[in-house]
Design a protein around this motif. Structure first.
Motif: not given
Ligand code: A2P
Length: 320
Positions: A213, A218, A232, A267, A275
């Motif tokens: 999302p 990722s 972002l 995360s 968050q």
């Molecule tokens: P991290 O595990 O270090 O938090 P998605 O689920 O959309 O694929 O996103 C996962 C990625 O986004 C991971 O690299 C994760 O890193 C990072 N991520 C997850 N939550 C946040 C957030 N609130 N702000 C910035 N990056 C995030």
């Protein structure tokens, strides 16, 4: 074992959480308040996720009935003879006696690989071959679905659904399903809004879960997205974040919720885990939702038509 739990709108995506971290991350997420875990045999960490769940349940952090656990049938187990053993392996690893939701992971059947040979088997049939390739198998999705229905009838899974289906496959599935799919899980974020697919699934009464999302994040570490592709830093996202006093990630996740999808951000970081769950005491305006939706450019990061050729020397498009 009956419960009326419906899928919580935010789940923890467990893809790419390293096995060594998965037990602690799972327990910690439940401690923080997550009640929805999105797992899959293919993620290679279900035994560790199971340790985390067991530890949380044993400590009384929540009850099994209050937890929604999804897992997914891997491509090598599509033949009806292999569907139940695959689910039983997942249940054993997760230390559970039922799943809330079991999904067909991809509309791609691959040749069977026994557990003893390799688990999870991933995409290539023989990783030791000189040129490792995928080995598609001629298993109709309707037959796999019939075996999924039998899991519901056996009381092993509450609901069944599909991932990575397009509209054509959904129409077909609806024509033969005795037990209707309750969930479609697909990649969706502001660069890939998938409005027509989501509308089609909802028209069939399905809930829709958006994976990835947050968009590209990722995929950067996998070399499947560029630094420049982050939603972002989009002005529409930053403006809403500024107005609301929230992070850009919260704005993008809230957008996912407001357009009626559940979301499963991954995360491993406790602050970001918090968050990503803290999305329910603010709202985007209709204009903000529209401005973020307008970022769509049909950018798909998770596309077998691309990565199977790059990584497994096999051209296997499914969305074209
Ligand atoms: P991290 O595990 O270090 O938090 P998605 O689920 O959309 O694929 O996103 C996962 C990625 O986004 C991971 O690299 C994760 O890193 C990072 N991520 C997850 N939550 C946040 C957030 N609130 N702000 C910035 N990056 C995030």
């Amino acid at each position: 074992m009956c419960s009326d739990l419906s899928m919580p709108p935010v789940g923890l995506g467990l893809w790419k959480i390293a096995p060594g971290e998965a037990a602690a991350a799972t327990r910690q997420a439940i401690e923080i308040g997550y009640r929805h875990l999105d797992s899959a045999a293919d993620y290679g960490n279900e035994a560790e996720v199971g340790e985390g769940i067991a530890s949380a349940l044993q400590s009384g952090l929540c009850s099994r009935d209050a937890l929604w656990v999804t897992s997914k049938l891997w491509n090598t187990y599509h033949h009806p003879d292999h569907v139940r053993p695959a689910l039983e392996r997942t249940l054993a690893d997760l230390q559970l006696d039922y799943l809330d939701l079991y999904l067909i992971h991809f509309p791609i059947a691959l040749a069977y690989v026994p557990f003893e040979t390799r688990y999870p088997p991933e995409w290539v049939h023989d990783p030791d071959a000189e040129t490792p390739v995928m080995q598609p198998a001629p298993v109709p999705l309707a037959e796999t679905w019939g075996a999924m229905e039998a899991l519901v009838e056996a009381g092993l899974v509450r609901q069944i659904g599909v991932c990575n289906y397009n509209t054509g496959l959904l129409h077909d599935l609806m024509a033969y399903a005795r037990i209707k799919p309750s969930v479609l899980q697909v990649e969706s974020h502001p660069y890939l809004t998938q409005d027509r697919l989501i509308r089609c699934a909802k028209g069939y009464g399905m809930d829709v879960t958006a994976f990835s999302p947050l968009g590209a994040l990722s995929y950067r570490e996998l070399g499947m997205a560029d630094e420049a592709e982050s939603v972002l830093v989009e002005p529409a996202v930053l403006a809403a974040a500024e107005r609301l006093g929230r992070t850009p990630a919260q704005v993008v996740l809230r957008w996912g919720i407001q357009r009626g999808t559940s979301i499963i951000p991954k995360s491993s970081n406790p602050d970001r885990l918090r968050q990503n769950l803290d999305l329910f005491d603010f709202a985007l305006s209709a204009d903000e939702v529209a401005a973020i939706s307008a970022l769509n450019k049909n950018r798909r990061f998770n596309d077998p038509g691309t990565f199977c050729e790059v990584a497994f020397d096999t051209f296997y498009p499914i969305y074209d």
